[in-house]
Design a protein around this motif. Sequence first.
Motif, PDB file in Angstrom:
ATOM      1  N   MET A   1     -14.349 -34.936 -39.018  1.00 52.98           N
ATOM      2  CA  MET A   1     -15.297 -34.000 -39.624  1.00 52.98           C
ATOM      3  C   MET A   1     -15.095 -33.996 -41.133  1.00 52.98           C
ATOM      4  O   MET A   1     -13.972 -33.818 -41.614  1.00 52.98           O
ATOM      5  N   ASP A   2     -16.180 -34.206 -41.913  1.00 50.87           N
ATOM      6  CA  ASP A   2     -16.041 -34.253 -43.356  1.00 50.87           C
ATOM      7  C   ASP A   2     -15.858 -32.854 -43.932  1.00 50.87           C
ATOM      8  O   ASP A   2     -16.011 -31.845 -43.235  1.00 50.87           O
ATOM      9  N   ARG A   3     -15.531 -32.809 -45.226  1.00 57.58           N
ATOM     10  CA  ARG A   3     -15.190 -31.533 -45.844  1.00 57.58           C
ATOM     11  C   ARG A   3     -16.374 -30.567 -45.857  1.00 57.58           C
ATOM     12  O   ARG A   3     -16.210 -29.361 -45.652  1.00 57.58           O
ATOM     13  N   GLU A   4     -17.564 -31.093 -46.082  1.00 55.68           N
ATOM     14  CA  GLU A   4     -18.740 -30.220 -46.113  1.00 55.68           C
ATOM     15  C   GLU A   4     -18.952 -29.535 -44.766  1.00 55.68           C
ATOM     16  O   GLU A   4     -19.234 -28.339 -44.706  1.00 55.68           O
ATOM     17  N   ARG A   5     -18.813 -30.274 -43.684  1.00 56.97           N
ATOM     18  CA  ARG A   5     -18.984 -29.684 -42.361  1.00 56.97           C
ATOM     19  C   ARG A   5     -17.876 -28.683 -42.061  1.00 56.97           C
ATOM     20  O   ARG A   5     -18.112 -27.650 -41.432  1.00 56.97           O
ATOM     21  N   ARG A   6     -16.657 -28.972 -42.517  1.00 47.64           N
ATOM     22  CA  ARG A   6     -15.561 -28.030 -42.282  1.00 47.64           C
ATOM     23  C   ARG A   6     -15.753 -26.746 -43.080  1.00 47.64           C
ATOM     24  O   ARG A   6     -15.450 -25.657 -42.608  1.00 47.64           O
ATOM     25  N   THR A   7     -16.284 -26.885 -44.292  1.00 46.51           N
ATOM     26  CA  THR A   7     -16.580 -25.679 -45.074  1.00 46.51           C
ATOM     27  C   THR A   7     -17.631 -24.839 -44.372  1.00 46.51           C
ATOM     28  O   THR A   7     -17.510 -23.605 -44.269  1.00 46.51           O
ATOM     29  N   SER A   8     -18.656 -25.490 -43.851  1.00 47.29           N
ATOM     30  CA  SER A   8     -19.713 -24.782 -43.139  1.00 47.29           C
ATOM     31  C   SER A   8     -19.185 -24.102 -41.886  1.00 47.29           C
ATOM     32  O   SER A   8     -19.500 -22.934 -41.607  1.00 47.29           O
ATOM     33  N   LEU A   9     -18.333 -24.801 -41.137  1.00 47.01           N
ATOM     34  CA  LEU A   9     -17.788 -24.231 -39.911  1.00 47.01           C
ATOM     35  C   LEU A   9     -16.839 -23.081 -40.214  1.00 47.01           C
ATOM     36  O   LEU A   9     -16.870 -22.040 -39.544  1.00 47.01           O
ATOM     37  N   ALA A  10     -15.993 -23.247 -41.226  1.00 44.50           N
ATOM     38  CA  ALA A  10     -15.098 -22.149 -41.626  1.00 44.50           C
ATOM     39  C   ALA A  10     -15.898 -20.924 -42.016  1.00 44.50           C
ATOM     40  O   ALA A  10     -15.538 -19.784 -41.675  1.00 44.50           O
ATOM     41  N   THR A  11     -16.996 -21.131 -42.723  1.00 43.09           N
ATOM     42  CA  THR A  11     -17.837 -20.021 -43.165  1.00 43.09           C
ATOM     43  C   THR A  11     -18.457 -19.293 -41.984  1.00 43.09           C
ATOM     44  O   THR A  11     -18.406 -18.056 -41.898  1.00 43.09           O
ATOM     45  N   ARG A  12     -19.024 -20.051 -41.052  1.00 41.86           N
ATOM     46  CA  ARG A  12     -19.657 -19.418 -39.897  1.00 41.86           C
ATOM     47  C   ARG A  12     -18.637 -18.684 -39.038  1.00 41.86           C
ATOM     48  O   ARG A  12     -18.906 -17.583 -38.530  1.00 41.86           O
ATOM     49  N   ALA A  13     -17.452 -19.267 -38.884  1.00 39.81           N
ATOM     50  CA  ALA A  13     -16.420 -18.624 -38.075  1.00 39.81           C
ATOM     51  C   ALA A  13     -15.916 -17.346 -38.743  1.00 39.81           C
ATOM     52  O   ALA A  13     -15.729 -16.316 -38.070  1.00 39.81           O
ATOM     53  N   ALA A  14     -15.692 -17.387 -40.051  1.00 39.21           N
ATOM     54  CA  ALA A  14     -15.215 -16.197 -40.763  1.00 39.21           C
ATOM     55  C   ALA A  14     -16.262 -15.086 -40.741  1.00 39.21           C
ATOM     56  O   ALA A  14     -15.933 -13.904 -40.553  1.00 39.21           O
ATOM     57  N   ARG A  15     -17.518 -15.457 -40.922  1.00 37.99           N
ATOM     58  CA  ARG A  15     -18.582 -14.455 -40.859  1.00 37.99           C
ATOM     59  C   ARG A  15     -18.635 -13.790 -39.487  1.00 37.99           C
ATOM     60  O   ARG A  15     -18.768 -12.563 -39.378  1.00 37.99           O
ATOM     61  N   ALA A  16     -18.543 -14.607 -38.441  1.00 38.15           N
ATOM     62  CA  ALA A  16     -18.627 -14.072 -37.085  1.00 38.15           C
ATOM     63  C   ALA A  16     -17.433 -13.170 -36.768  1.00 38.15           C
ATOM     64  O   ALA A  16     -17.591 -12.085 -36.194  1.00 38.15           O
ATOM     65  N   GLY A  17     -16.228 -13.615 -37.138  1.00 37.94           N
ATOM     66  CA  GLY A  17     -15.054 -12.776 -36.921  1.00 37.94           C
ATOM     67  C   GLY A  17     -15.116 -11.503 -37.733  1.00 37.94           C
ATOM     68  O   GLY A  17     -14.746 -10.423 -37.255  1.00 37.94           O
ATOM     69  N   GLY A  18     -15.593 -11.615 -38.971  1.00 38.98           N
ATOM     70  CA  GLY A  18     -15.740 -10.435 -39.812  1.00 38.98           C
ATOM     71  C   GLY A  18     -16.739  -9.451 -39.247  1.00 38.98           C
ATOM     72  O   GLY A  18     -16.561  -8.223 -39.351  1.00 38.98           O
ATOM     73  N   ALA A  19     -17.792  -9.955 -38.634  1.00 40.27           N
ATOM     74  CA  ALA A  19     -18.781  -9.069 -38.023  1.00 40.27           C
ATOM     75  C   ALA A  19     -18.180  -8.294 -36.861  1.00 40.27           C
ATOM     76  O   ALA A  19     -18.436  -7.094 -36.689  1.00 40.27           O
ATOM     77  N   VAL A  20     -17.366  -8.971 -36.044  1.00 35.69           N
ATOM     78  CA  VAL A  20     -16.691  -8.290 -34.934  1.00 35.69           C
ATOM     79  C   VAL A  20     -15.776  -7.186 -35.466  1.00 35.69           C
ATOM     80  O   VAL A  20     -15.780  -6.055 -34.962  1.00 35.69           O
ATOM     81  N   ALA A  21     -14.984  -7.516 -36.487  1.00 38.79           N
ATOM     82  CA  ALA A  21     -14.094  -6.504 -37.078  1.00 38.79           C
ATOM     83  C   ALA A  21     -14.901  -5.386 -37.714  1.00 38.79           C
ATOM     84  O   ALA A  21     -14.537  -4.205 -37.618  1.00 38.79           O
ATOM     85  N   GLY A  22     -15.997  -5.746 -38.376  1.00 38.13           N
ATOM     86  CA  GLY A  22     -16.818  -4.742 -39.045  1.00 38.13           C
ATOM     87  C   GLY A  22     -17.427  -3.741 -38.082  1.00 38.13           C
ATOM     88  O   GLY A  22     -17.560  -2.548 -38.403  1.00 38.13           O
ATOM     89  N   GLU A  23     -17.797  -4.201 -36.898  1.00 37.29           N
ATOM     90  CA  GLU A  23     -18.371  -3.296 -35.903  1.00 37.29           C
ATOM     91  C   GLU A  23     -17.378  -2.229 -35.472  1.00 37.29           C
ATOM     92  O   GLU A  23     -17.762  -1.120 -35.092  1.00 37.29           O
ATOM     93  N   ARG A  24     -16.096  -2.555 -35.520  1.00 39.21           N
ATOM     94  CA  ARG A  24     -15.055  -1.626 -35.076  1.00 39.21           C
ATOM     95  C   ARG A  24     -14.424  -0.847 -36.228  1.00 39.21           C
ATOM     96  O   ARG A  24     -13.591   0.033 -35.994  1.00 39.21           O
ATOM     97  N   PHE A  25     -14.788  -1.191 -37.458  1.00 34.78           N
ATOM     98  CA  PHE A  25     -14.197  -0.541 -38.630  1.00 34.78           C
ATOM     99  C   PHE A  25     -14.557   0.940 -38.658  1.00 34.78           C
ATOM    100  O   PHE A  25     -15.694   1.325 -38.441  1.00 34.78           O
ATOM    101  N   ARG A  26     -13.557   1.756 -38.917  1.00 38.56           N
ATOM    102  CA  ARG A  26     -13.685   3.207 -38.971  1.00 38.56           C
ATOM    103  C   ARG A  26     -14.124   3.805 -37.636  1.00 38.56           C
ATOM    104  O   ARG A  26     -14.829   4.819 -37.584  1.00 38.56           O
TER     105      ARG A  26
END
Length: 266
Positions: A1-26
């Motif tokens: 997997m080239d760097r551009e695809r890894r950057t894209s995948l890291a971004t999508r994964a972080a956004r998705a995980g952040g959304a899960v955490a955000g739903e439970r925040f506070r």
Amino acid sequence: MDRERRTSLATRAARAGGAVAGERFRTDLRVETKAHKNDLVSAADAAAQDRVVAILSGESDAPVVGEEDETPSTLPASGPAWVVDPIDGTANYLRGLRVWTTSVAAVDDGRPVAAATVMPAMDDEYLAGADGTRLNGERVTVSDRDDVETFAVAVLGWGPQGERDAYATLSEAVVRDCGDMRRFGSMQSALAFVASGGLDAAITTRRPNPWDSVAGVHLIREAGGTVTDLAGERWRPDSQGLVASNGAAHDRLVEIARRVAAAAED
């Protein structure tokens, strides 16, 4: 997997995980402790990591190194891997403070090549591949200050009670030698702030966990900054200490950190 695809995948994964955490925040979360009574964790950490890992594993067979559950805690010596922190700054998160991140990094042979650090509670997103660091889509760089006596410096590496002498000594040195000191309770947040120029440097004499550090190191380097160990050599995940800066007075910061580390050994 080239760097551009890894950057894209890291971004999508972080956004998705952040959304899960955000739903439970506070919300009302059950809190548990891990290594000591101030090392906190909740179901939100595990749920966010599960989401991140599911997305990464769906498109990549590279191993995932993470803080929670049964993911490995050590980076492989060679080959590709992912490094995940579902909630960096859990103590802030559980107190209802907004300074926390979901961070995902891609590494090759231990060297970071892509990173995404999202801060859902602050609507900020730091991304870096091979073409610089961006904050909310806009290119950012490290600060241009060159006088360490004007630097705002984050002191990293908090530990359990009874093991904070080096932290206290480093804090005193930063207070005496630098312009100002900051503590955010989230290493990835502090490193992202160095990358975008809000902070001028961040220092620890401890060896940080890869999930606390690798993504932020890549953000800083792609933003034009410098990250080394206590010897002034290029930082790696197995390095002792971490000195991150805009590069303008890096040797002085290394000297401060090295002096503190030497005193701790006496």
